[in-house]
Design an enzyme around this catalytic site. Structure first.
Site, short mmCIF file in Angstrom:
data_model
loop_
_atom_site.label_atom_id
_atom_site.label_comp_id
_atom_site.label_asym_id
_atom_site.label_seq_id
_atom_site.Cartn_x
_atom_site.Cartn_y
_atom_site.Cartn_z
N ASN A 7 42.77 29.54 47.41
CA ASN A 7 43.80 30.48 47.84
C ASN A 7 43.99 30.25 49.34
O ASN A 7 43.16 30.65 50.15
CB ASN A 7 43.31 31.90 47.55
N ARG A 86 46.56 29.09 44.10
CA ARG A 86 47.38 30.29 44.04
C ARG A 86 48.64 30.03 44.87
O ARG A 86 48.55 29.65 46.04
CB ARG A 86 46.61 31.45 44.64
N HIS A 175 51.52 39.96 42.86
CA HIS A 175 50.23 40.33 42.27
C HIS A 175 50.20 40.05 40.76
O HIS A 175 49.42 40.64 40.02
CB HIS A 175 49.90 41.83 42.45
N HIS A 203 47.54 47.81 40.86
CA HIS A 203 46.76 46.95 41.75
C HIS A 203 46.82 47.57 43.14
O HIS A 203 47.86 47.54 43.81
CB HIS A 203 47.32 45.52 41.76
N ARG A 236 52.05 48.67 55.06
CA ARG A 236 53.45 48.52 54.64
C ARG A 236 53.99 49.84 54.11
O ARG A 236 53.27 50.59 53.46
CB ARG A 236 53.58 47.45 53.56
N PHE A 279 40.65 52.31 53.57
CA PHE A 279 40.13 53.55 52.97
C PHE A 279 38.70 53.87 53.38
O PHE A 279 38.30 55.03 53.40
CB PHE A 279 40.24 53.48 51.45
N GLY A 325 40.78 46.53 45.63
CA GLY A 325 39.74 47.16 46.46
C GLY A 325 39.76 48.69 46.40
O GLY A 325 38.72 49.33 46.30
N GLY A 327 41.67 50.62 44.05
CA GLY A 327 41.65 51.04 42.65
C GLY A 327 40.27 50.99 42.03
O GLY A 327 39.90 51.83 41.21
N GLU A 379 41.33 37.32 39.95
CA GLU A 379 42.48 36.42 39.94
C GLU A 379 42.02 34.96 39.87
O GLU A 379 42.64 34.14 39.21
CB GLU A 379 43.32 36.65 41.21
P1 ADP Z 1 43.40 42.23 49.01
O1 ADP Z 1 44.60 43.00 48.57
O2 ADP Z 1 43.56 41.58 50.33
O3 ADP Z 1 42.84 41.34 47.92
P2 ADP Z 1 41.30 44.14 48.37
O4 ADP Z 1 41.77 44.24 46.95
O5 ADP Z 1 39.93 43.64 48.61
O6 ADP Z 1 42.30 43.33 49.29
O7 ADP Z 1 41.45 45.61 48.99
C1 ADP Z 1 41.11 45.88 50.31
C2 ADP Z 1 41.22 47.37 50.57
O8 ADP Z 1 40.46 48.08 49.58
C3 ADP Z 1 40.61 47.78 51.90
O9 ADP Z 1 41.58 47.79 52.92
C4 ADP Z 1 40.10 49.18 51.62
O10 ADP Z 1 41.13 50.13 51.88
C5 ADP Z 1 39.80 49.21 50.15
N1 ADP Z 1 38.36 49.10 49.85
C6 ADP Z 1 37.69 47.98 49.55
N2 ADP Z 1 36.38 48.28 49.28
C7 ADP Z 1 36.26 49.61 49.41
C8 ADP Z 1 35.17 50.54 49.25
N3 ADP Z 1 33.96 50.13 48.90
N4 ADP Z 1 35.41 51.84 49.47
C9 ADP Z 1 36.65 52.27 49.82
N5 ADP Z 1 37.71 51.44 49.98
C10 ADP Z 1 37.53 50.15 49.77
#
Ligand code: ADP
Length: 394
Positions: A7, A86, A175, A203, A236, A279, A325, A327, A379
């Site tokens: 990626n 990707r 996505h 997602h 965003r 988060f 992350g 979800g 993915e």
């Molecule tokens: P990407 O979309 O770049 O693949 P991710 O799916 O890893 O990113 O999501 C990243 C986001 O998920 C972070 O900015 C954060 O807000 C949230 N996140 C990831 N891990 C945690 C966690 N353990 N607790 C709370 N929020 C989390």
């Protein structure tokens, strides 16, 4: 069969090496800050490497990854039979993952105008791999491909039709690899055929999107021509009145680059909270800081609004799936987004939901007509699987 998945972003390369079809993850890692003074290489396999070095280009980064793989996991480069890349934008041209040849490269180049921040880097990775792994079959997996089943009722914007004809302005959605992966996984968990499920897949990561899946195919999705539309995201804005953009440009005399910066980088959770786009930083301040609380409440409200509208267009919904992350790791978001939906047959097991962090699980109550799942996305595995299948069928 060894399959490498890559990626390539603007300044980073993420990779995973799989043994397929066994789905064994052999090693993974990343090169970050490519082109900067100091780049960071991380590798996790038979050995663990975390080191700083200088990597000027994607080509150099991939050469370094290849060398590390040969030193630690494989006898020689030829052992890697396939490389799955990707690719963010496949326009209307690619409905599924595809073996890369000159024509495919040309088409991905043509779609640069739709994804100027992504496709050029994806291409850099592809071109480097063709040189470094000349015997491997290269495959492109597109973020847009899953959404090519969306009908024109949903993908057209109500602007003059000629803009679609002339400039291809339409909803593409993103996505797709993740939405497809979790939709397929949900059908497996429920013991259904892959084209036998209606689902709403959420997602929620750095970018956030939600998809209505009908009979296993994407039926509608929240991201549009660009990944700016739809849900509220880390930085965003998601859906806004397009009149706001006109007001920025004409009423407030902002430059278009400033408007882009505001909507892409300074809005969303960060823009409302004034604290963070992450988060992990926001959750401890929920119900303590007014704007953080507002940002999180708005985030969940938007998800709920989309879930409601997708239930209406799907009619029958078998499952709602949370991934990404946020979800996967934030029970509060799932609880708030699904509150008061009992009348639609969506009944969350609130206690179970609280326990599920970062692992696959059903989180609905027994009596819930719509099953609710947390499914960690994968993915790279989806790309490895597509690459493997294309190779054995070629
Ligand atoms: P990407 O979309 O770049 O693949 P991710 O799916 O890893 O990113 O999501 C990243 C986001 O998920 C972070 O900015 C954060 O807000 C949230 N996140 C990831 N891990 C945690 C966690 N353990 N607790 C709370 N929020 C989390």
């Amino acid at each position: 069969m060894k399959i490498l998945v890559l990626n390539c972003g603007s300044s980073s390369i993420k990779f995973k090496l799989f043994e397929m079809p066994e789905e064994i993850l052999i090693s993974y890692g990343s090169v970050e800050k490519i082109g900067e003074e100091i780049s960071i290489f991380k590798y996790y396999g038979k050995v663990k490497i975390e080191e700083k070095l200088k990597v000027e280009t994607h080509q150099k980064g991939i050469e370094f990854i290849a060398k590390t793989l040969v030193e630690n996991e494989i006898e020689n480069i030829e052992e890697i039979k396939g490389i799955g890349h990707r690719v963010v934008h496949g326009g209307e041209g690619f409905e599924r993952s595809t073996i890369i040849d000159e024509n495919v490269i040309k088409k991905i180049e043509e779609y640069i105008f739709l994804a100027p921040l992504h496709n050029p880097h994806n291409l850099a990775g592809i071109k480097a791999c063709i040189k470094i792994f000349p015997k491997s079959i290269q495959v492109a997996a597109f973020d847009t491909a899953f959404h090519t089943t969306i009908s024109e009722i949903s993908y057209l914007y109500a602007i003059p039709y000629s803009f679609y004809e002339k400039y291809k302005i339409r909803r593409y959605g993103f996505h797709g690899i993740s939405h497809r992966y979790v939709a397929r996984r949900a059908s497996e968990i429920m013991g259904k055929g892959k084209y036998d499920i209606n689902a709403i897949t959420c997602h929620l990561g750095n970018g956030c999107s939600i998809t209505a899946v009908k009979n296993g195919k994407s039926f509608d999705t929240s991201m549009g021509l660009t990944p700016l539309e739809g849900l509220i995201m880390g930085t965003r804005c998601g859906d806004i009145d397009p009149g706001i953009i006109l007001y920025f440009l004409e009423g407030l005399n902002f430059k278009s680059s400033e408007v882009s910066e505001i909507l892409n980088k300074k809005s969303g959770l960060l823009g409302i909270s004034g604290v963070s786009n992450d988060f992990r930083n926001l959750l401890p301040l929920y119900n303590k800081d007014k704007k953080v609380t507002l940002a999180i409440d708005m985030f969940c409200y938007r998800i709920k609004k989309y879930i409601g509208s997708y239930m209406a267009i799907l009619g029958k919904v078998d499952a709602i799936v949370f991934t990404g992350g946020i979800g996967e790791n934030v029970p509060l978001i799932r609880e708030k987004a699904l509150s008061n939906l009992e009348i639609f047959g969506v009944i969350l097991d609130i206690e179970k939901n609280k326990e599920i962090i970062g692992k696959e699980s059903e989180i609905s109550k027994e009596e819930s007509i719509v099953k609710i799942f947390v499914i960690p996305t994968n993915e790279e595995l989806r790309i490895a699987f597509d690459t493997y299948q294309l190779i054995i069928n070629s």
